[in-house]
Design an enzyme around this catalytic site. Structure first.
Site, PDB file in Angstrom:
ATOM      1  N   HIS A  73       9.819   5.134   1.401  1.00  0.00           N
ATOM      2  CA  HIS A  73      10.337   3.810   1.793  1.00  0.00           C
ATOM      3  C   HIS A  73      10.283   2.804   0.652  1.00  0.00           C
ATOM      4  CE1 HIS A  73       6.402   1.791   2.626  1.00  0.00           C
ATOM      5  NE2 HIS A  73       6.008   2.977   3.068  1.00  0.00           N
ATOM      6  N   ASP A  92       2.201   2.666  -2.166  1.00  0.00           N
ATOM      7  CA  ASP A  92       2.828   2.584  -0.841  1.00  0.00           C
ATOM      8  C   ASP A  92       4.033   1.664  -0.882  1.00  0.00           C
ATOM      9  OD1 ASP A  92       3.363   2.761   1.823  1.00  0.00           O
ATOM     10  OD2 ASP A  92       1.669   1.565   2.492  1.00  0.00           O
ATOM     11  N   GLU A 127      10.039   0.348   6.464  1.00  0.00           N
ATOM     12  CA  GLU A 127       9.070   1.195   7.162  1.00  0.00           C
ATOM     13  C   GLU A 127       7.883   0.379   7.641  1.00  0.00           C
ATOM     14  OE1 GLU A 127       5.522   3.698   7.716  1.00  0.00           O
ATOM     15  OE2 GLU A 127       5.795   2.136   6.247  1.00  0.00           O
ATOM     16  N   GLU A 128       7.441  -0.548   6.779  1.00  0.00           N
ATOM     17  CA  GLU A 128       6.161  -1.225   7.054  1.00  0.00           C
ATOM     18  C   GLU A 128       6.168  -2.086   8.313  1.00  0.00           C
ATOM     19  OE1 GLU A 128       3.564  -0.409   5.746  1.00  0.00           O
ATOM     20  OE2 GLU A 128       3.863   0.194   3.666  1.00  0.00           O
ATOM     21  N   ASP A 136       4.923   9.614   1.628  1.00  0.00           N
ATOM     22  CA  ASP A 136       4.447   8.258   1.944  1.00  0.00           C
ATOM     23  C   ASP A 136       2.940   8.288   2.181  1.00  0.00           C
ATOM     24  OD1 ASP A 136       4.246   5.591   2.567  1.00  0.00           O
ATOM     25  OD2 ASP A 136       5.031   5.799   4.607  1.00  0.00           O
ATOM     26  N   HIS A 174      -1.967  -1.426   1.259  1.00  0.00           N
ATOM     27  CA  HIS A 174      -1.620  -2.755   1.794  1.00  0.00           C
ATOM     28  C   HIS A 174      -2.470  -3.889   1.209  1.00  0.00           C
ATOM     29  CE1 HIS A 174       0.037  -0.697   5.714  1.00  0.00           C
ATOM     30  NE2 HIS A 174       0.615  -0.260   4.608  1.00  0.00           N
TER      31      HIS A 174
HETATM   32 ZN   LIG Z   1       3.998   3.536   3.405  1.00  0.00          ZN
END
Ligand SMILES: [Zn+2]
Length: 463
Positions: free
Chosen positions: A285, A297, A331-332, A359, A429
């Site tokens: 993503h 990520d 995606e998130e 991912d 994140h």
């Molecule tokens: Zn991810």
């Protein structure tokens, strides 16, 4: 009869043995080429450098996400693929706004500033912030047991840590993520005014980790703000609460939700030589959270997926099936890109055979998990020996990935790359998910491992 059949039988056996071993030799030569090219003449790391350091965090609907679409489309065009295009998709737009601010106030009025960040999708606090007493819980069940009497007017502090004894850190994550995702919606039912959630990380540090949350069907006027606190902050707050149960927590955040905006999945393909109407997908993503560069990520997964197609061109492999790279958007905080891709595939009646997602960070690859039936899994197991020289050994049934998930039911095999997961949640994140956290060789090994699996499925097909 017996005697006359025997030579034929032996000959047939010999032929099939020779062709199996010829295939095995061909395959190990091809894998060696893919790994060597990725490690000596790879492009994934340079792409990740640009995505991380020239563009940065790519939250859906942001200017950076738009730049990432333009950049990756241009880079895919550079590869000389047969087709490169943008697939339109409407995505949610949420912004963090001015940096959050929080402190703990002791009964004597002493204030200690603590690191927090708003959870993705949270409402802001009122302009002057929120200050209230804190109730610590270890989860949603404990919350419900306390009820309105104990929770009304309070800030709920979710402090269940990830379990360190679990070897698969994703399992530890899965065991705690309900606090982040549903914590605010549940606490609002009991009249709480805000929630603070322990960051989903196994490391003790000062980085708060954001991530998606949902208000479910909570009416708009009853939605309460939600923030993550760093693991060090959570430990400190928890120990202080034991000494000063009446302490106050103050926080202010300035996030905002806008109307959906136009964005895109970025897609490129090499047309199959013998089965052009049968598709195999490899992807990650393109969006990320906003606190850092989303290098692990999922910048890593995007550049690895792009590298798969580049490696095929580089080593001169012409696939049988049409091989697509898909860089999914959103995606998130919505999965709109993954859903859109599957929706379009269905609408166009495209036959999808295989999809592979990366991912789980750009760390040393260990293997794959497969969401498929026994026949296809058996096929995968017959290839295990080919991967041995590259220390790839983990072939298990399991989850494919979020973005390829919507293809399920319309595809034979879904697979997920499984890198070593021990350090993933140190960065996940958080503001330290930056380019320097990704190791060049580990990233390249992942790309070569993915290319190898796509090559094998392309050559031998799915069941
Ligand atoms: Zn991810």
């Amino acid at each position: 009869m017996k005697i006359s059949l025997l030579p034929t039988l032996l000959f047939t056996l010999l032929i099939s043995f020779v062709s199996i071993s010829q295939n095995a030799v061909q395959d190990s030569v091809m894998l060696k080429k893919l790994y060597t090219t990725a490690l000596t003449d790879g492009k994934a790391y340079d792409w990740l450098d640009y995505l991380s350091n020239e563009i940065g965090g790519r939250l859906s609907g942001s200017y950076e996400a738009e730049l990432a679409v333009i950049y990756t489309e241009a880079e895919l065009k550079e590869l000389g693929l047969d087709k490169v295009w943008l697939q339109p998709v409407m995505v949610p737009k949420w912004t963090r706004g001015f940096k959050e601010y929080a402190y703990i106030e002791s009964p004597t009025g002493d204030k200690t500033i603590t690191n927090i960040c708003a959870l993705g999708g949270s409402v802001p606090t009122p302009n002057l912030g929120i200050k209230a007493e804190v109730v610590e819980v270890k989860g949603l069940e404990e919350l419900a047991a306390l009820g309105r009497e104990k929770l009304e007017g309070k800030i709920v502090f979710y402090n269940r840590p990830m379990q360190p004894e679990l070897i698969q850190t994703f399992e530890a994550y899965g065991g705690c993520v309900d606090q982040r995702y549903s914590g605010a919606a549940e606490a609002a039912k009991f009249g709480a005014v805000g929630v603070i959630v322990r960051s989903l990380s196994l490391r003790m540090d000062d980085f708060p980790h954001t991530g998606a949350m949902s208000y479910g069907d909570t009416p708009v006027n009853q939605r309460i703000p939600a923030a993550a606190i760093s693991t060090n902050g959570a430990e400190y707050l928890s120990s202080l609460l034991k000494l000063q149960p009446n302490l106050l927590f103050y926080f202010k955040q300035n996030c905002k939700t806008f109307d959906d905006v136009q964005s895109y999945n970025v897609i490129g393909e090499i047309t199959g030589s013998t089965k052009p109407n049968e598709y195999m997908v490899v992807g990650g993503h393109l969006d990320s959270w906003d606190l850092a560069d989303g290098a692990h990520d999922d910048g890593a997964g995007c550049v690895q997926s792009m590298e798969v197609l580049r490696l095929f061109k580089k080593v001169g492999y012409r696939p049988n099936h049409t091989i697509r790279v898909v860089l999914f958007m959103n995606e998130e905080n919505g999965l709109r890109g993954g859903k859109k891709y599957a929706e379009e595939a269905k609408r166009k009646n495209e036959t999808h055979r295989f999809a592979l997602e990366s991912d789980a960070g750009g760390f040393t690859p260990r293997g794959f998990t497969f969401d498929t039936d026994a026949a296809n899994f058996k096929k995968v197991q017959s290839w295990e020996g080919l991967f041995k020289p590259y220390l790839i050994h983990y072939f298990e049934k399991g989850y494919g990935g979020a973005d390829i998930g919507p293809l399920k039911g319309n595809i034979n095999v879904l697979a997920g790359l499984r890198p070593d997961s021990q350090r993933y949640f140190d960065y996940h994140h958080a503001a330290n998910d930056t380019f320097d956290a990704v190791n060049k060789r580990e990233l390249e090994l992942g790309a070569a491992t993915m290319a190898s699996l796509v090559y094998l499925f392309d050559k031998y097909g799915t069941e």
